[in-house]
Design an enzyme around this catalytic site. Structure first.
Site, PDB file in Angstrom:
ATOM      1  N   ILE A  90       0.870  -1.162  -0.187  1.00 17.61           N
ATOM      2  CA  ILE A  90       0.038  -0.157  -0.024  1.00 17.61           C
ATOM      3  C   ILE A  90       1.167   1.212  -0.011  1.00 17.61           C
ATOM      4  O   ILE A  90       1.854   1.324   0.612  1.00 17.61           O
ATOM      5  CB  ILE A  90      -0.968   0.012   1.023  1.00 17.61           C
ATOM      6  N   GLY A 146      -0.192  -5.675   0.794  1.00 17.87           N
ATOM      7  CA  GLY A 146      -1.042  -5.759  -0.174  1.00 17.87           C
ATOM      8  C   GLY A 146      -0.941  -6.579  -1.209  1.00 17.87           C
ATOM      9  O   GLY A 146      -1.522  -7.231  -1.681  1.00 17.87           O
ATOM     10  N   ASP A 149      -2.121  -9.959  -0.297  1.00 19.82           N
ATOM     11  CA  ASP A 149      -3.541 -10.104  -0.441  1.00 19.82           C
ATOM     12  C   ASP A 149      -3.935 -10.266  -1.872  1.00 19.82           C
ATOM     13  O   ASP A 149      -4.936 -11.009  -1.952  1.00 19.82           O
ATOM     14  CB  ASP A 149      -3.920  -8.502  -0.129  1.00 19.82           C
ATOM     15  N   GLU A 169       1.058  -5.961   7.606  1.00 22.11           N
ATOM     16  CA  GLU A 169       0.285  -5.091   8.427  1.00 22.11           C
ATOM     17  C   GLU A 169       0.658  -4.616   9.859  1.00 22.11           C
ATOM     18  O   GLU A 169       0.316  -3.511  10.267  1.00 22.11           O
ATOM     19  CB  GLU A 169      -1.166  -5.431   8.134  1.00 22.11           C
ATOM     20  N   ASP A 177      -6.688  -6.543   6.162  1.00 22.01           N
ATOM     21  CA  ASP A 177      -8.122  -6.449   6.037  1.00 22.01           C
ATOM     22  C   ASP A 177      -8.872  -6.590   4.662  1.00 22.01           C
ATOM     23  O   ASP A 177      -9.944  -6.223   4.359  1.00 22.01           O
ATOM     24  CB  ASP A 177      -8.852  -5.231   6.643  1.00 22.01           C
TER      25      ASP A 177
END
Length: 300
Positions: A90, A146, A149, A169, A177
Site C-alpha cells: 500500500i 497488499g 492480499d 500490516e 483487512d
C-alpha cells in the site's frame, strides 16, 4: 506463428510482454497487453514508486478485471509487476487521507464511512477471484503487504528465486483487512505458519514459499519466469473455455462449501455445461491423438 519452434514462440511473446512503455490508457497504474490472442497480460506499472498501491490502483484493478471478465477473446490472465520488484504494498502517503482522516460527524458516521472504504478496497482483489478466467501471478523480488492480499486471490502463483513475501500490516499498526487473513490459511493449509507470518511480519523467501504451497514453481530469474508463465497460460488457453472457466468457478465454490454442497453445485452446473460441442471436440482430439492446440473452440 503457429509454425515457429515453441521455444522461439514463447521468447517472442515474452519480449512483447516485457516491452511495456508505461501504463495503458485510460489506466494510470496498470499496463494491459495481449501477448497472444487468448492471453491478457496485466502489469502493475509504477516502477518508480516500487509498484506501491495508490488510490488509482485500487479503482483501476476493479475496472480492469471487470473488462477481462466480459472479454470473450481472453481465456487466461498473466499478472506481474514492472521494474525491480513485484510490489511494496500500500502507498501509505497516497492513502493517508482515507485511512487516517475518514469523513463523518461522529463516531458512528465515521465508522460507517471506514467500512465503506474497506469494502471498496476488498473488491480490488476479490474481483480477481470472481473473474472466471484463470489468473497466473508471476512474482519477482519483494511482495509486501497488499501484494500478499493480491496473490492469494490468484489461481496459480509462480516466483523467482529472489522473491520474498511479507504480511506487513502489524508493523504499521493494523490487521490485514483485504484478503490475506481470509485466503492465506486456505492457500498454505498450516494455521501455525499463517499465524507466525501474520503476527511477526517476518519475511518468507522463495524456497519456504514453495515448500508450504504458497507458490507452485520457482524460476531462476524474471525472464525465465515470464516465459514459464506464458507457456502455462498457452497450455490452459488451448483447452475448452467452458471446461476451464467452469473448473475455476467450481474450485472456488468447493473451497467455501461442504463436499455435499459442492457436489450438488457441480451437478447443477454440468447439467447444462455438458451440453457443449467442446466435449465432443475434445474427445475426438483425444481419440485421434491430436493436440488441443489444433482444435478451435468457440469464444465464451
Amino acid at each position: 506463428m503457429l509454425h515457429l519452434n515453441n521455444e522461439i514462440f514463447i521468447k517472442c511473446l515474452t519480449c512483447r510482454m516485457s516491452s511495456s512503455g508505461g501504463p495503458t490508457p485510460p489506466f494510470t497504474t496498470l499496463s494491459v497487453s495481449r501477448p497472444a490472442e487468448t492471453i491478457t497480460h496485466v502489469e502493475i506499472c509504477r516502477p518508480e514508486k516500487r509498484n506501491a498501491m495508490n488510490k488509482a490502483f485500487w479503482l483501476e484493478m476493479v475496472d480492469c478485471f471487470n473488462q477481462i471478465t466480459e472479454d470473450s477473446e481472453c481465456r487466461v490472465v498473466v499478472f506481474s509487476g514492472a521494474g525491480k520488484l513485484f510490489t511494496s504494498g500500500i502507498d501509505l502517503m497516497g492513502m493517508a487521507s482515507d485511512i487516517l482522516q475518514p469523513e463523518g460527524d461522529d463516531t458512528a458516521r465515521i465508522s460507517w464511512n471506514v467500512r465503506r472504504i474497506i469494502t471498496k478496497y476488498q473488491e480490488t482483489f476479490s474481483v480477481i477471484e470472481k473473474c472466471p478466467k484463470p489468473v497466473i501471478v508471476a512474482i519477482h523480488g519483494a511482495c509486501i503487504g497488499g501484494g500478499v492480499d493480491l496473490i492469494t486471490a490468484c489461481d496459480i502463483r509462480l516466483c523467482t528465486q529472489d522473491a520474498w513475501f511479507q504480511v506487513k500490516e502489524v508493523d504499521i499498526g493494523l490487521a490485514a483487512d483485504v484478503g490475506t487473513l481470509q485466503r492465506l490459511p486456505r492457500v498454505i493449509g498450516s494455521r501455525s505458519l499463517v499465524n507466525e507470518l501474520a503476527f511477526t511480519a517476518r519475511k518468507m523467501y522463495a524456497d519456504e514459499a514453495k515448500s508450504c504451497g504458497l507458490v507452485s514453481r520457482i524460476f531462476p530469474d524474471k525472464d525465465t519466469m515470464m516465459a514459464g508463465a506464458l507457456e502455462m497460460a498457452g497450455e490452459i488457453a488451448s483447452k475448452s473455455p467452458v471446461a476451464v472457466q467452469g473448473t475455476k468457478v467450481n474450485l472456488i465454490y468447493s473451497r467455501d462449501h461442504s463436499v455435499p454442497e459442492a457436489l450438488n453445485y457441480i451437478n447443477t452446473w454440468n447439467m447444462s455445461m455438458l451440453q457443449t460441442q467442446d466435449l465432443m471436440k475434445s474427445a475426438q482430439a483425444a481419440m485421434e491423438k491430436k493436440s488441443l492446440k489444433d482444435i478451435t473452440f468457440s469464444k465464451l
